[in-house]
Design a protein around this motif. Sequence first.
Motif, PDB file in Angstrom:
ATOM      1  N   TRP A  17       0.880  -1.211  -0.067  1.00  0.00           N
ATOM      2  CA  TRP A  17      -0.098   0.042   0.138  1.00  0.00           C
ATOM      3  C   TRP A  17       1.010   1.218  -0.013  1.00  0.00           C
ATOM      4  CZ3 TRP A  17      -5.579   0.687   1.024  1.00  0.00           C
ATOM      5  CH2 TRP A  17      -6.216  -0.593   0.990  1.00  0.00           C
ATOM      6  N   ASP A  22      -3.224   4.406   1.975  1.00  0.00           N
ATOM      7  CA  ASP A  22      -3.369   4.520   3.525  1.00  0.00           C
ATOM      8  C   ASP A  22      -4.341   5.488   3.972  1.00  0.00           C
ATOM      9  OD1 ASP A  22      -2.033   2.197   3.672  1.00  0.00           O
ATOM     10  OD2 ASP A  22      -0.136   3.078   4.530  1.00  0.00           O
ATOM     11  N   ARG A  49      -8.762  -1.282  -4.685  1.00  0.00           N
ATOM     12  CA  ARG A  49      -8.355  -2.287  -4.015  1.00  0.00           C
ATOM     13  C   ARG A  49      -9.485  -3.176  -3.761  1.00  0.00           C
ATOM     14  NH1 ARG A  49      -2.900  -3.358  -2.806  1.00  0.00           N
ATOM     15  NH2 ARG A  49      -1.582  -1.472  -2.793  1.00  0.00           N
ATOM     16  N   SER A  53      -8.587  -6.857   0.937  1.00  0.00           N
ATOM     17  CA  SER A  53      -7.178  -6.267   1.207  1.00  0.00           C
ATOM     18  C   SER A  53      -7.249  -4.983   1.968  1.00  0.00           C
ATOM     19  CB  SER A  53      -6.676  -5.875  -0.050  1.00  0.00           C
ATOM     20  OG  SER A  53      -5.404  -5.126  -0.142  1.00  0.00           O
ATOM     21  N   CYS A  54      -8.524  -4.136   1.947  1.00  0.00           N
ATOM     22  CA  CYS A  54      -8.749  -2.739   2.549  1.00  0.00           C
ATOM     23  C   CYS A  54      -9.000  -3.381   4.114  1.00  0.00           C
ATOM     24  CB  CYS A  54      -9.913  -2.257   2.140  1.00  0.00           C
ATOM     25  SG  CYS A  54      -9.812  -1.616   0.589  1.00  0.00           S
ATOM     26  N   ARG A  57      -5.654  -4.571   5.607  1.00  0.00           N
ATOM     27  CA  ARG A  57      -4.774  -3.375   5.733  1.00  0.00           C
ATOM     28  C   ARG A  57      -5.133  -2.510   7.027  1.00  0.00           C
ATOM     29  NH1 ARG A  57       0.458  -2.132   4.957  1.00  0.00           N
ATOM     30  NH2 ARG A  57       0.782   0.439   4.921  1.00  0.00           N
ATOM     31  N   TYR A  61      -3.063  -2.690  10.340  1.00  0.00           N
ATOM     32  CA  TYR A  61      -1.845  -1.798  10.178  1.00  0.00           C
ATOM     33  C   TYR A  61      -2.413  -0.373  10.483  1.00  0.00           C
ATOM     34  CZ  TYR A  61       2.588   0.536   8.560  1.00  0.00           C
ATOM     35  OH  TYR A  61       3.816   1.194   8.518  1.00  0.00           O
TER      36      TYR A  61
END
Length: 320
Positions: A17, A22, A49, A53-54, A57, A61
């Motif tokens: 990313w 982000d 995306r 995956s979102c 993430r 993170y």
Amino acid sequence: MGRAPCCDKANVKRGPWSPEEDATLKSYLETHGTGGNWISLPQKAGLKRCGKSCRLRWLNYLRPNIKHGGFTEEEDNIICSLYSQMGSRQVSQWSLIAAQLPGRTDNDVKNYWNTKLKKKILVGKISLSIKNSSTNAPPASVTNIPTIPCSTSPILYIPKAETESTVTFSDHYSLTQSSGAFPTLSDAGYEPVISSTTQNWSQNHFQYSSFPGIVDMSEFRASSMNSHIVSPSQEGSTMSDSSSLAMDNKGLSLPSTHGGPEDVGILMDSELGFPSDFVNELLFQDRESEVAANCFQYFADFGYVDMKPQGLNEGVTNQY
DNA sequence: AAGACTCTCAACCGCGACTCT
DNA sequence: TAGAGTCGCGGTTGAGAGTCT
């Protein structure tokens, strides 16, 4: 016929990313939340995306209060204790463990276990065996596990499952008895010692202090500098200078007379031929002592793989 | 100094579980 | 009740960083 993909893979970006992505995702989620649907979120947020995956993430993170790296010794102990109780195939294992570690994600815990913690545990110039599960009992709930502050003995207690009973002794060690099938330490004549730190625990939560015939292997670990260190997730790549075999819980399928597919704890056989539990740093020093005899019988019931260090024994000996 | 090797960890994948219609 | 859609999980991969020779 396979399952339909969750998104159009040809039209979504993959890989690392960017800071811009982000920021976009974080900003959108802080303003709108997930809306209960991750799949449609990237389109709404203007991201190319996949929804999964979102989600990943965000959870691993971007989410607030996430801690990265630098696991403490206390966290190590918690992970080891929970892992040894749950085994390697417990559904939701990593998320349950992560839930006990504020700021840690299941992915973090999983990575940490696979890359670092296993190595720490596997230090020791002794051969190893892997014990399979003792029980089909439902997994112990981990939501009520009390942890003891570091200033006191770092004991982690795992509550009893309905058909199990667990005695916890030393700083890291516990025995789980399934439906009365195996001898307990109290069977061997030892009375439980209720630690002052356990005063708020259930009366079923016993802590045993010391046992003749069982020694704490942690003292051995410091002097085991020529140990065979294994990364089970990368076995084969890290063992080029050793005859030891890389093993992890999924690497063996052991026959069990007691049920359960999960692997709980790992048994080793020392060079002296005494059974030991390297996860918990205990060595059954004397087969003939009362406690060791009981516990040895307990372990012997499972059968185990005996691996000798190079020079003592070539190859692997099965002791089922 | 450079190539080989090893390690770390973010990200992806597939599947079972769950929810909704 | 069945099927579609989605969530959440553990397992796995691979790029990049670090270390070794």
